[in-house]
Design an enzyme around this catalytic site. Sequence first.
Site, short mmCIF file in Angstrom:
data_model
loop_
_atom_site.label_atom_id
_atom_site.label_comp_id
_atom_site.label_asym_id
_atom_site.label_seq_id
_atom_site.Cartn_x
_atom_site.Cartn_y
_atom_site.Cartn_z
N ASP A 122 70.68 66.18 35.79
CA ASP A 122 70.96 66.43 37.21
C ASP A 122 70.28 67.71 37.64
OD1 ASP A 122 72.37 66.72 39.79
OD2 ASP A 122 73.82 65.31 38.97
N ASP A 179 65.05 66.96 37.34
CA ASP A 179 64.67 66.53 38.69
C ASP A 179 63.98 65.19 38.49
OD1 ASP A 179 63.44 65.93 41.07
OD2 ASP A 179 62.81 67.98 41.48
N VAL A 180 64.61 64.12 38.98
CA VAL A 180 64.10 62.77 38.69
C VAL A 180 62.70 62.52 39.23
CG1 VAL A 180 66.35 61.63 38.46
CG2 VAL A 180 65.27 61.76 40.72
N ASN A 211 70.93 56.64 38.50
CA ASN A 211 71.98 56.77 39.53
C ASN A 211 71.63 57.80 40.61
OD1 ASN A 211 74.99 57.00 40.53
ND2 ASN A 211 74.43 59.06 39.82
N TYR A 218 66.82 54.95 53.71
CA TYR A 218 67.74 54.71 52.58
C TYR A 218 67.75 53.22 52.22
CZ TYR A 218 72.08 54.74 49.86
OH TYR A 218 73.02 54.60 48.86
N LYS A 250 66.53 51.47 48.68
CA LYS A 250 67.44 50.70 47.83
C LYS A 250 66.95 49.27 47.65
CE LYS A 250 70.24 54.01 46.81
NZ LYS A 250 70.44 54.45 45.41
N THR A 288 82.59 59.62 48.12
CA THR A 288 81.90 60.72 47.43
C THR A 288 81.34 61.67 48.50
OG1 THR A 288 79.72 59.69 47.52
CG2 THR A 288 81.07 59.15 45.60
#
Length: 250
Positions: free
Chosen positions: A36, A62-63, A89, A155, A159, A190
Amino acid sequence: MRVLNKVALVSGGGRGIGAAITKTLASEGAKVVIGDVLEDAGQKTAREITQSGGECIFVRLDVTKESDWATLVDKTVSHFGYINVLVNNAGITARGLVEEITEEDWSRVMEVNVKGCFLGTKACIPQMRAVGGGSIINISSGAAIAPQPNTSGAYSASKGAIRIFTKSTAIQYAVDNIRCNSVHPGPVETDMLNLDRQGDSELAEMKARVPLGRFGSPQDIGYGVLYLASDESSFVTGSELVIDGGRTAQ
Ligand SMILES: NC(=O)c1ccc[n+]([C@@H]2O[C@H](COP(=O)([O-])OP(=O)(O)OC[C@H]3O[C@@H](n4cnc5c(N)ncnc54)[C@H](O)[C@@H]3O)[C@@H](O)[C@H]2O)c1
Protein backbone atom coordinates in the site's frame (compact mmCIF):
# COMPACT_ATOMS: atom_id res chain seq x y z
CA MET A 1 -8.27 -23.47 7.56
CA ARG A 2 -9.46 -22.78 4.02
CA VAL A 3 -6.28 -21.16 2.65
CA LEU A 4 -3.66 -22.77 4.88
CA ASN A 5 -0.10 -22.01 3.72
CA LYS A 6 -1.16 -19.94 0.73
CA VAL A 7 0.96 -16.84 0.34
CA ALA A 8 -1.20 -13.89 -0.70
CA LEU A 9 -0.36 -10.36 -1.85
CA VAL A 10 -3.10 -7.78 -1.33
CA SER A 11 -2.63 -4.38 -2.97
CA GLY A 12 -4.30 -1.55 -1.08
CA GLY A 13 -4.57 -3.88 1.91
CA GLY A 14 -4.00 -1.15 4.49
CA ARG A 15 -7.60 -0.07 4.94
CA GLY A 16 -11.19 -0.55 3.78
CA ILE A 17 -12.05 -3.59 1.68
CA GLY A 18 -8.36 -4.51 1.30
CA ALA A 19 -7.86 -4.68 5.08
CA ALA A 20 -10.91 -6.94 5.45
CA ILE A 21 -9.63 -9.20 2.67
CA THR A 22 -6.20 -9.37 4.32
CA LYS A 23 -7.64 -10.21 7.74
CA THR A 24 -10.04 -12.81 6.33
CA LEU A 25 -7.29 -14.61 4.40
CA ALA A 26 -4.94 -14.51 7.42
CA SER A 27 -7.64 -15.87 9.74
CA GLU A 28 -8.00 -18.87 7.42
CA GLY A 29 -4.29 -19.71 7.42
CA ALA A 30 -2.78 -17.62 4.61
CA LYS A 31 0.49 -15.74 4.99
CA VAL A 32 -0.32 -12.27 3.74
CA VAL A 33 1.66 -9.35 2.38
CA ILE A 34 0.03 -5.92 2.36
CA GLY A 35 1.22 -3.57 -0.37
CA ASP A 36 0.00 0.00 0.00
CA VAL A 37 1.04 3.63 -0.42
CA LEU A 38 -0.43 4.32 3.04
CA GLU A 39 2.42 3.23 5.29
CA ASP A 40 0.77 3.90 8.66
CA ALA A 41 -2.47 2.13 7.73
CA GLY A 42 -0.57 -0.78 6.18
CA GLN A 43 1.70 -1.23 9.23
CA LYS A 44 -1.28 -0.99 11.57
CA THR A 45 -3.29 -3.66 9.75
CA ALA A 46 -0.24 -5.94 9.59
CA ARG A 47 0.32 -5.45 13.35
CA GLU A 48 -3.33 -6.25 14.15
CA ILE A 49 -3.03 -9.50 12.21
CA THR A 50 0.21 -10.62 13.86
CA GLN A 51 -1.12 -9.68 17.29
CA SER A 52 -4.08 -11.97 16.74
CA GLY A 53 -1.83 -14.86 15.73
CA GLY A 54 -1.73 -14.46 11.94
CA GLU A 55 1.24 -14.02 9.63
CA CYS A 56 1.48 -10.70 7.79
CA ILE A 57 4.06 -8.17 6.66
CA PHE A 58 3.70 -4.72 5.12
CA VAL A 59 5.73 -3.56 2.11
CA ARG A 60 5.32 -0.08 0.63
CA LEU A 61 3.85 -0.33 -2.87
CA ASP A 62 2.70 2.17 -5.45
CA VAL A 63 0.81 -0.08 -7.87
CA THR A 64 1.63 2.21 -10.81
CA LYS A 65 5.38 1.52 -10.50
CA GLU A 66 6.78 -1.66 -12.00
CA SER A 67 9.90 -1.38 -9.83
CA ASP A 68 7.74 -1.34 -6.66
CA TRP A 69 6.06 -4.57 -7.76
CA ALA A 70 9.48 -6.16 -8.36
CA THR A 71 10.55 -5.18 -4.82
CA LEU A 72 7.29 -6.48 -3.34
CA VAL A 73 7.65 -9.83 -5.11
CA ASP A 74 11.31 -10.16 -4.01
CA LYS A 75 10.52 -9.35 -0.38
CA THR A 76 7.57 -11.74 -0.34
CA VAL A 77 9.57 -14.60 -1.77
CA SER A 78 12.49 -14.00 0.59
CA HIS A 79 10.13 -13.81 3.60
CA PHE A 80 7.51 -16.45 2.82
CA GLY A 81 9.13 -18.51 0.02
CA TYR A 82 6.58 -18.25 -2.78
CA ILE A 83 3.40 -16.49 -4.02
CA ASN A 84 0.19 -18.22 -5.04
CA VAL A 85 -2.54 -15.63 -4.47
CA LEU A 86 -2.70 -12.04 -5.74
CA VAL A 87 -5.56 -9.67 -4.93
CA ASN A 88 -5.49 -6.55 -7.09
CA ASN A 89 -7.58 -4.40 -4.79
CA ALA A 90 -5.95 -0.92 -4.78
CA GLY A 91 -8.18 1.60 -6.48
CA ILE A 92 -9.21 5.23 -6.62
CA THR A 93 -12.12 7.17 -8.03
CA ALA A 94 -12.73 10.62 -9.49
CA ARG A 95 -15.99 12.45 -9.08
CA GLY A 96 -17.93 14.15 -11.81
CA LEU A 97 -19.93 13.85 -15.00
CA VAL A 98 -18.02 13.36 -18.25
CA GLU A 99 -17.71 17.11 -18.93
CA GLU A 100 -16.37 17.70 -15.42
CA ILE A 101 -13.61 15.09 -15.34
CA THR A 102 -10.19 16.57 -16.02
CA GLU A 103 -7.67 14.91 -18.28
CA GLU A 104 -5.41 14.51 -15.23
CA ASP A 105 -8.14 12.78 -13.20
CA TRP A 106 -8.97 10.45 -16.08
CA SER A 107 -5.31 9.46 -16.48
CA ARG A 108 -4.73 8.98 -12.75
CA VAL A 109 -7.77 6.68 -12.39
CA MET A 110 -6.61 4.61 -15.37
CA GLU A 111 -3.03 4.50 -14.03
CA VAL A 112 -3.94 3.23 -10.59
CA ASN A 113 -6.91 1.02 -11.39
CA VAL A 114 -5.99 -0.46 -14.76
CA LYS A 115 -2.22 -0.21 -15.07
CA GLY A 116 -1.84 -1.17 -11.40
CA CYS A 117 -3.82 -4.35 -12.00
CA PHE A 118 -1.81 -5.16 -15.13
CA LEU A 119 1.57 -4.60 -13.44
CA GLY A 120 0.63 -6.72 -10.42
CA THR A 121 -0.57 -9.54 -12.63
CA LYS A 122 2.57 -9.37 -14.77
CA ALA A 123 4.85 -9.42 -11.72
CA CYS A 124 3.17 -12.41 -10.05
CA ILE A 125 2.54 -14.78 -12.97
CA PRO A 126 6.13 -16.13 -13.12
CA GLN A 127 6.04 -16.83 -9.37
CA MET A 128 2.72 -18.66 -9.65
CA ARG A 129 3.87 -20.67 -12.64
CA ALA A 130 6.96 -21.73 -10.68
CA VAL A 131 4.80 -23.27 -7.92
CA GLY A 132 2.33 -24.98 -10.25
CA GLY A 133 -0.45 -22.39 -10.29
CA GLY A 134 -2.25 -19.71 -8.35
CA SER A 135 -5.28 -17.50 -8.06
CA ILE A 136 -5.53 -13.85 -9.14
CA ILE A 137 -8.53 -11.91 -7.87
CA ASN A 138 -9.24 -8.50 -9.36
CA ILE A 139 -11.50 -6.13 -7.46
CA SER A 140 -13.65 -4.56 -10.15
CA SER A 141 -17.05 -3.04 -9.30
CA GLY A 142 -20.76 -3.18 -9.98
CA ALA A 143 -19.96 -0.05 -12.01
CA ALA A 144 -18.34 -2.34 -14.62
CA ILE A 145 -21.72 -4.00 -15.16
CA ALA A 146 -24.21 -1.17 -14.60
CA PRO A 147 -22.97 2.22 -13.38
CA GLN A 148 -25.18 4.38 -11.19
CA PRO A 149 -26.17 7.75 -12.70
CA ASN A 150 -23.66 9.62 -10.58
CA THR A 151 -20.80 7.14 -10.89
CA SER A 152 -17.74 8.71 -12.50
CA GLY A 153 -17.29 7.65 -16.13
CA ALA A 154 -13.54 7.36 -15.57
CA TYR A 155 -14.11 4.98 -12.67
CA SER A 156 -16.67 2.87 -14.55
CA ALA A 157 -14.42 2.66 -17.62
CA SER A 158 -11.45 1.59 -15.49
CA LYS A 159 -13.48 -1.11 -13.77
CA GLY A 160 -14.81 -2.31 -17.14
CA ALA A 161 -11.21 -2.64 -18.31
CA ILE A 162 -10.37 -4.72 -15.23
CA ARG A 163 -13.38 -6.94 -15.89
CA ILE A 164 -12.27 -7.88 -19.40
CA PHE A 165 -8.54 -7.96 -18.54
CA THR A 166 -9.49 -10.60 -15.97
CA LYS A 167 -11.02 -12.84 -18.64
CA SER A 168 -8.05 -12.31 -20.94
CA THR A 169 -5.64 -13.33 -18.17
CA ALA A 170 -7.81 -16.34 -17.30
CA ILE A 171 -7.73 -17.82 -20.78
CA GLN A 172 -4.06 -17.02 -21.41
CA TYR A 173 -2.78 -18.62 -18.19
CA ALA A 174 -5.19 -21.53 -17.62
CA VAL A 175 -2.45 -23.66 -19.16
CA ASP A 176 -0.29 -22.80 -16.14
CA ASN A 177 -3.13 -23.55 -13.70
CA ILE A 178 -3.33 -19.86 -12.87
CA ARG A 179 -6.92 -18.81 -12.31
CA CYS A 180 -8.14 -15.23 -12.61
CA ASN A 181 -11.55 -13.93 -11.52
CA SER A 182 -13.12 -10.55 -10.89
CA VAL A 183 -15.17 -9.44 -7.89
CA HIS A 184 -17.88 -6.80 -8.32
CA PRO A 185 -18.82 -5.10 -5.07
CA GLY A 186 -21.86 -2.87 -4.80
CA PRO A 187 -21.66 0.14 -2.47
CA VAL A 188 -19.53 -0.82 0.52
CA GLU A 189 -19.06 1.33 3.60
CA THR A 190 -15.47 2.58 3.32
CA ASP A 191 -13.61 5.89 2.98
CA MET A 192 -14.02 5.65 -0.79
CA LEU A 193 -17.81 5.50 -0.60
CA ASN A 194 -17.89 8.55 1.66
CA LEU A 195 -15.40 10.54 -0.41
CA ASP A 196 -17.18 9.68 -3.62
CA ARG A 197 -20.61 10.88 -2.50
CA GLN A 198 -21.78 14.24 -1.35
CA GLY A 199 -24.08 14.25 1.61
CA ASP A 200 -26.63 12.02 3.25
CA SER A 201 -29.30 12.35 0.57
CA GLU A 202 -27.01 10.92 -2.10
CA LEU A 203 -26.08 8.02 0.21
CA ALA A 204 -29.75 7.39 1.03
CA GLU A 205 -30.57 7.31 -2.67
CA MET A 206 -27.80 4.78 -3.28
CA LYS A 207 -29.00 2.57 -0.46
CA ALA A 208 -32.56 2.68 -1.81
CA ARG A 209 -31.30 1.14 -5.07
CA VAL A 210 -29.99 -1.96 -3.23
CA PRO A 211 -32.73 -4.63 -3.01
CA LEU A 212 -31.31 -6.03 0.24
CA GLY A 213 -31.69 -2.52 1.67
CA ARG A 214 -28.19 -1.93 3.05
CA PHE A 215 -24.64 -1.09 2.06
CA GLY A 216 -22.15 -3.94 1.96
CA SER A 217 -19.50 -4.32 4.63
CA PRO A 218 -15.81 -4.84 3.77
CA GLN A 219 -16.21 -8.29 5.33
CA ASP A 220 -18.88 -9.22 2.75
CA ILE A 221 -16.21 -8.78 0.08
CA GLY A 222 -13.56 -10.56 2.17
CA TYR A 223 -15.66 -13.73 2.25
CA GLY A 224 -16.04 -13.73 -1.55
CA VAL A 225 -12.31 -13.29 -2.06
CA LEU A 226 -11.62 -16.09 0.42
CA TYR A 227 -13.61 -18.51 -1.75
CA LEU A 228 -11.76 -17.47 -4.92
CA ALA A 229 -8.37 -17.71 -3.19
CA SER A 230 -9.09 -21.19 -1.84
CA ASP A 231 -8.97 -24.52 -3.66
CA GLU A 232 -12.76 -24.71 -3.27
CA SER A 233 -12.89 -22.62 -6.46
CA SER A 234 -10.36 -24.74 -8.40
CA PHE A 235 -12.70 -25.00 -11.45
CA VAL A 236 -13.59 -21.30 -11.42
CA THR A 237 -11.73 -18.97 -13.77
CA GLY A 238 -12.70 -16.01 -15.92
CA SER A 239 -15.81 -15.53 -13.81
CA GLU A 240 -17.45 -12.51 -12.17
CA LEU A 241 -18.49 -12.71 -8.55
CA VAL A 242 -21.10 -10.02 -7.91
CA ILE A 243 -21.47 -9.04 -4.24
CA ASP A 244 -23.92 -6.15 -4.30
CA GLY A 245 -27.13 -6.93 -2.45
CA GLY A 246 -28.87 -7.38 -5.82
CA ARG A 247 -28.22 -3.89 -7.19
CA THR A 248 -27.14 -4.95 -10.69
CA ALA A 249 -29.78 -7.69 -10.94
CA GLN A 250 -32.53 -5.14 -11.52
N1 LIG B 1 -16.32 1.05 -1.41
C1 LIG B 1 -17.09 0.75 -2.43
O1 LIG B 1 -18.28 1.09 -2.43
C2 LIG B 1 -16.55 -0.03 -3.60
C3 LIG B 1 -17.45 -0.55 -4.54
C4 LIG B 1 -16.97 -1.27 -5.62
C5 LIG B 1 -15.61 -1.48 -5.76
N2 LIG B 1 -14.74 -0.97 -4.85
C6 LIG B 1 -13.31 -1.22 -5.07
O2 LIG B 1 -12.75 -1.85 -3.94
C7 LIG B 1 -11.36 -1.53 -3.85
C8 LIG B 1 -11.06 -1.03 -2.44
O3 LIG B 1 -11.78 0.17 -2.22
P1 LIG B 1 -12.16 0.75 -0.78
O4 LIG B 1 -13.59 1.07 -0.81
O5 LIG B 1 -11.63 -0.14 0.29
O6 LIG B 1 -11.37 2.14 -0.85
P2 LIG B 1 -10.31 2.81 0.11
O7 LIG B 1 -10.04 4.14 -0.48
O8 LIG B 1 -10.77 2.72 1.53
O9 LIG B 1 -9.03 1.85 -0.05
C9 LIG B 1 -8.24 1.84 -1.21
C10 LIG B 1 -6.86 1.37 -0.85
O10 LIG B 1 -6.04 1.41 -2.03
C11 LIG B 1 -4.83 2.06 -1.72
N3 LIG B 1 -4.23 2.69 -2.90
C12 LIG B 1 -4.71 3.74 -3.61
N4 LIG B 1 -3.83 4.07 -4.58
C13 LIG B 1 -2.78 3.22 -4.48
C14 LIG B 1 -1.56 3.05 -5.19
N5 LIG B 1 -1.23 3.85 -6.22
N6 LIG B 1 -0.73 2.05 -4.82
C15 LIG B 1 -1.03 1.25 -3.77
N7 LIG B 1 -2.16 1.36 -3.04
C16 LIG B 1 -3.03 2.33 -3.39
C17 LIG B 1 -5.21 3.10 -0.67
O11 LIG B 1 -4.10 3.57 0.03
C18 LIG B 1 -6.19 2.31 0.19
O12 LIG B 1 -5.55 1.55 1.18
C19 LIG B 1 -11.11 -0.47 -4.93
O13 LIG B 1 -10.55 -1.09 -6.07
C20 LIG B 1 -12.49 0.04 -5.24
O14 LIG B 1 -12.59 0.58 -6.52
C21 LIG B 1 -15.18 -0.25 -3.77
